[in-house]
Motif scaffolding. Structure first.
Motif: not given
Length: 196
Positions: A51, A54-55
């Motif tokens: 995550y 991706r962020e």
């Protein structure tokens, strides 16, 4: 998620996009012997790390889309080039992923208009371009880290050529002095390439 991937008729298995199967399989809710993956601290840590990656890509993309695309390429391409059917379906998977398609197509000089032609013809063109660049007609040529780096470098180079030299470019002052109209498109491209 509850249907899992064991049954061929499950939702994830009926989808054309293999990422559904990967997602559902990773959570492992349909395994009656083992607990779901979410009960594992390692799985949760891995999920959080993914995550964050991706962020980070999204945040970079707010500033520079090309860098986000290159980071996405570095993250996504290993799963394709190391898959068991990479020789047969690798180019199709790249063409089916908009972000990967943009990086690879730009790097090998495949124009955007090529998306309008038959998909089999597109894969043939990619195979020809890979053969010219790497001596291989398969996406597996990118298993060599130097070849994958070449794709990224060519992607950035062609993106820069498409957008033209910017204000901060060392060639921008020369273009201003010489006059962009006097050089023409080929002259501007040659000047930019001479900076590399």
């Amino acid at each position: 998620l509850e249907e899992g991937v064991r049954e061929p008729t499950s939702f994830a298995n009926r989808q054309a996009d293999p990422r559904y199967r990967e997602l559902v399989g990773a959570f492992n809710f349909d395994d009656v012997v083992s607990p779901p993956a979410v009960s594992s601290p390692e799985f949760i840590e891995d999920l959080i790390a993914r995550y964050k990656v991706r962020e980070f890509e999204n945040a970079v993309g707010e500033v520079d889309t090309d860098i986000r695309l290159a980071l996405n390429f570095q993250r996504e391409i290993p799963a394709i080039i190391n898959s068991e059917n990479a020789d047969r379906s690798g180019f199709l998977r790249v063409l089916g992923n908009q972000a990967l398609r943009e990086v690879v197509a730009t790097a090998v000089g495949l124009p955007a208009e090529a998306a309008q032609i038959d998909i089999d013809r597109q894969t043939e063109i990619l195979a020809d371009r890979f053969n010219s660049l790497f001596g291989e007609r398969s996406i597996t040529a990118l298993r060599d880290p130097a070849n994958a780096e070449t794709i990224i470098r060519r992607f950035f180079l062609f993106k820069q050529i498409q957008s033209g030299p910017g204000i901060a470019s060392s060639g921008a002052n020369a273009l201003t002095i010489l006059g962009a109209g006097g050089l023409g498109g080929v002259g501007q491209t040659n000047l930019l390439l001479s900076q590399v």
